[in-house]
Design a protein around this motif. Structure first.
Motif, PDB file in Angstrom:
ATOM      1  N   UNK A 316      44.851  27.508  36.269  1.00  0.00           N
ATOM      2  CA  UNK A 316      45.904  26.863  35.745  1.00  0.00           C
ATOM      3  C   UNK A 316      46.797  27.535  34.696  1.00  0.00           C
ATOM      4  N   UNK A 317      46.131  28.188  34.066  1.00  0.00           N
ATOM      5  CA  UNK A 317      46.504  28.998  32.914  1.00  0.00           C
ATOM      6  C   UNK A 317      47.560  29.846  33.188  1.00  0.00           C
ATOM      7  N   UNK A 318      47.183  30.814  34.637  1.00  0.00           N
ATOM      8  CA  UNK A 318      47.871  31.714  34.965  1.00  0.00           C
ATOM      9  C   UNK A 318      49.218  30.981  35.743  1.00  0.00           C
ATOM     10  N   UNK A 319      48.908  30.081  36.458  1.00  0.00           N
ATOM     11  CA  UNK A 319      49.961  29.451  37.226  1.00  0.00           C
ATOM     12  C   UNK A 319      51.136  28.652  36.377  1.00  0.00           C
ATOM     13  N   UNK A 320      50.583  28.277  35.082  1.00  0.00           N
ATOM     14  CA  UNK A 320      51.635  27.798  34.086  1.00  0.00           C
ATOM     15  C   UNK A 320      52.563  28.974  33.666  1.00  0.00           C
ATOM     16  N   UNK A 321      52.098  30.230  33.447  1.00  0.00           N
ATOM     17  CA  UNK A 321      53.037  31.170  33.089  1.00  0.00           C
ATOM     18  C   UNK A 321      53.851  31.475  34.452  1.00  0.00           C
ATOM     19  N   UNK A 322      53.391  31.548  35.618  1.00  0.00           N
ATOM     20  CA  UNK A 322      54.088  31.713  36.666  1.00  0.00           C
ATOM     21  C   UNK A 322      55.458  30.765  36.822  1.00  0.00           C
TER      22      UNK A 322
END
Length: 705
Positions: A316-322
């Motif tokens: 989720x942390x990476x997908x939020x940045x995406x």
């Protein structure tokens, strides 16, 4: 002299070169002419490669004025004939020295046989160094996972227990973490020790018939580091000048390569990163997402940073940045052998290029970042990346690239405990770079293949009534004895630019073999060529002979079983050894073959001769730089056979090579008293011009396409 072989079919492309045939005693100029004639132009690659995505990208790059490996190869013509045939020594500053009939000795007095043997030994040692660096990283990761010094999970504890049992380690009352440390310590000792001792790992893992033979031949290695050290010492200025001594060191180094930098590496990788798992996937350049997706290519061999990136990329942390940069998704794509590790483990990561075609993947313009570590990452990638927004990020101090971003594990691995922080930094760079993408520059060939992957030794044993503890695969032995399967052939090695049309030879040979009921295993870059050709999917059963087709359709498996990356030749050799055990026969008696159609990297020398020392006849279409020495050619092509039960076979014609393999398999079958059926060599129209329906253009046939 033996009567000249007659073949059912001759390759038009090879015969069009009008290259002289090799014969003992031919002049050096004739040998040079032979090698020079067997080269192909960029236009011929575009016309004849089995990988039509590569053909399209080579044409596209020419149109855009972007250079690549094929352009640089043409610029090298004519390549130095002395170097091509091995008749040049550049070890010391007396030279370089070139020898021929008129001047048969170097300044120090070496003849051509000693020069060729020395060059081959140093190349082998270089290849072992490369795989050894890979091995060291995996062994350290295994130990760190066990002792808790880095946050690396142990993804397959069952494999740890199995390996401990195979090595004879005392596991009673110990945790899996303790066992991992002991396994790592054993493998690290095999890698680095200087003092001679009983090679416990080799004797534990090799077939007893083989290890006993190697001991009698005096070729048991001390350690990988020592044999590399000794190979360079032995060939140094004024040291060893005995051909037989050179070749004994060559064989000893092959075994160090095989059991320390390949077999142990594959086993340790499975413990840390998990066993292969069955999955269906799209491969080749057409599997790259064009719109609203951040694309990251992972290229190289060393798995530590690559798998850390894989572990966190969908969190989720990476997908939020995406989402914050306007993209819908982020995807990883495998190149070269890191890609081979990914695709075997059901991680949803498409394989898009082998080592020699990675530049074509970068030239699609669709990648925000290419993350590389070490080995087979060609420096020509950098000027291609500079034509686009693509960032190249290096993660290994052994594999830096001029102009790349350096985010690497420290040379002394002091930051191994922060490996996931490093992985996140790399992803952050790629995500931010998405804003700089120029969609007008993107060109992705609409060509891909569907494949089914994940064939570990354990899975193959399950499919074919095998027992891992007993090291026997009974079902394969029965099918071989009955004749439904004619033989087993493993495909490994590279894709070469010289001496072959890129990604053609291995596909021609594999299609001929499965047409004649030969089950194929495949790994490394050569294996990737078979994936891109659509041969590793159950639907490719239509290309098989009746016996093999019945087998693979009943089991719903492909006729080409992809077993992993370059070091996963371990799996292929285990499948062969376990099948031989079940048949009650030694390896050399069995209808087995190793195909390294187009060897290129130094590592492939160790890989090919490891199969030979294991009693498996080995075949190549591209000659090593050894053609200047009749004595060397005779040693590896003839003298090795009575010594170890197998030898090297070279024929530049892939159609004839396939027939040579089939003849050999039938001779082995006849000697065993097993049924032998006629084989039929397919024509060019059948083998090359008919594209199987497992390769499609403009269609999506997997959910993750």
């Amino acid at each position: 002299m033996d009567e000249k072989k007659k073949y059912q079919y001759q390759d038009e492309l090879t015969s069009s070169r009008q290259a002289p045939e090799y014969r003992s005693g031919m002049s050096l100029n004739e040998r040079i002419k032979l090698v020079h004639k067997l080269n192909y132009s960029k236009d011929e690659v575009i016309a004849h490669t089995a990988n039509k995505a590569v053909a399209e990208m080579v044409s596209h790059m020419e149109k855009e004025g972007i250079g690549n490996t094929f352009d640089r190869f043409m610029q090298q013509h004519p390549q130095c004939g002395f170097g091509l045939t091995g008749a040049c020594c550049a070890f010391c500053s007396y030279g370089p020295c070139r020898v021929n009939e008129k001047h048969p000795h170097s300044i120090c007095g070496k003849d051509v046989d000693l020069i060729v043997a020395g060059n081959a030994l140093r190349r082998l040692a270089s290849g072992m160094s490369a795989h050894g660096a890979h091995a060291r990283e995996v062994f350290i990761a295994l130990k760190a996972a066990g002792d808790g010094s880095a946050p690396i999970p142990i993804k397959c504890p069952e494999k740890a227990w199995a390996v401990a049992g195979a090595l004879g380690l005392d596991a009673e009352g110990k945790s899996v973490e303790q066992i991992c440390v002991e396994i790592a310590d054993r493998f690290i000792d095999d890698l680095q020790r200087a003092l001679p001792k009983h090679h416990d790992t080799l004797f534990a893992l090799a077939p007893k018939e083989r290890s006993g033979l190697w001991e009698r031949l005096g070729i048991i290695p001390i350690s990988a580091y020592h044999e590399c050290f000794e190979s360079n010492n032995l060939t140094s200025h004024g040291t060893d000048s005995d051909f037989e001594s050179h070749m004994q060191a060559f064989l000893r180094t092959v075994l160090a390569y095989a059991y320390t930098t390949v077999v142990s590496t594959s086993l340790a990788t499975d413990i840390v990163y998990g066993l292969p798992r069955r999955s269906k996937l799209n491969v080749n350049l057409g599997s790259i997402r064009k719109d609203n997706c951040i694309n990251i290519g992972i290229n190289g061999h060393a798995p530590m940073v690559a798998f850390a990136i894989c572990d966190i990329v969908g969190t989720p942390k990476i997908m939020e940045k995406v989402k914050a940069v306007g993209a819908d998704d982020i995807r990883l794509y495998g190149m070269c052998c890191t890609g081979g590790e990914f695709v075997e483990r059901d991680l949803g990561i498409p394989l898009v290029a082998m080592a020699s075609s990675a530049e074509m993947a970068v030239a699609t313009g669709a990648f925000e970042a290419i993350v590389v570590d070490q080995q087979d990452v060609l420096p020509g990638m950098m000027p291609v990346a500079r034509r686009f927004h693509t960032k190249v990020i290096t993660t290994s101090p052994s594999g830096r690239k001029e102009g790349a971003i350096v985010l690497e594990l420290d040379y002394y691995l002091k930051n191994l405990d922060r490996i996931y922080e490093l992985a996140e930094q790399i992803l952050d760079i790629a995500i931010e770079n998405y804003r700089n993408r120029d969609s007008e520059k993107i060109h992705i060939p609409d060509i891909r293949a569907k494949v089914e992957l994940g064939f570990s030794v354990e899975e193959i044993a399950r499919l074919f009534d095998g027992s891992m503890p007993d090291k026997k695969i009974h079902g394969l032995a029965r099918l071989l004895e009955e004749g439904k399967i004619r033989g087993i052939a493993n495909f490994g090695s590279c894709g070469n630019i010289r001496g072959a049309v890129f990604e053609r030879n291995q596909v021609v040979i594999a299609r001929q073999l499965i047409k004649n009921d030969v089950l194929v295993t495949a790994h490394g870059c050569s294996g990737m060529g078979l994936l891109f050709a659509g041969l590793a999917h159950p639907d490719a059963s239509k290309l098989c002979g009746p016996g093999l087709r019945e087998v693979v359709e009943a089991l719903q498996i492909p006729p080409v079983l992809h077993v992993g990356a370059c070091t996963d030749s371990t799996r292929a050799s285990q499948v062969m050894a376990y099948t031989a055990n079940a048949a009650g026969q030694p390896n050399p008696a069995m209808p087995f073959a190793m195909v390294a159609a187009d060897p290129a990297a130094e590592k492939t020398m160790g890989a090919r001769y490891a199969f030979i020392l294991n009693g498996i006849e080995t075949y190549s279409c591209v000659q090593d730089n050894t053609l200047a020495s009749d004595r060397f050619i005779d040693y590896v092509s003839n003298r090795l056979r009575p010594m170890v039960g197998a030898a090297m076979n070279w024929n530049p014609d892939p159609y004839q090579t396939a027939e040579d393999i089939l003849r050999m398999l039938d001779r082995k079958r006849e000697a065993l008293g097993w049924p032998v059926s006629d084989y039929v060599i397919g024509t060019k129209e059948e083998i090359e011009e008919t594209i199987p329906d497992t390769v499609e253009i403009g269609k999506s046939f997997c959910l993750n396409s």
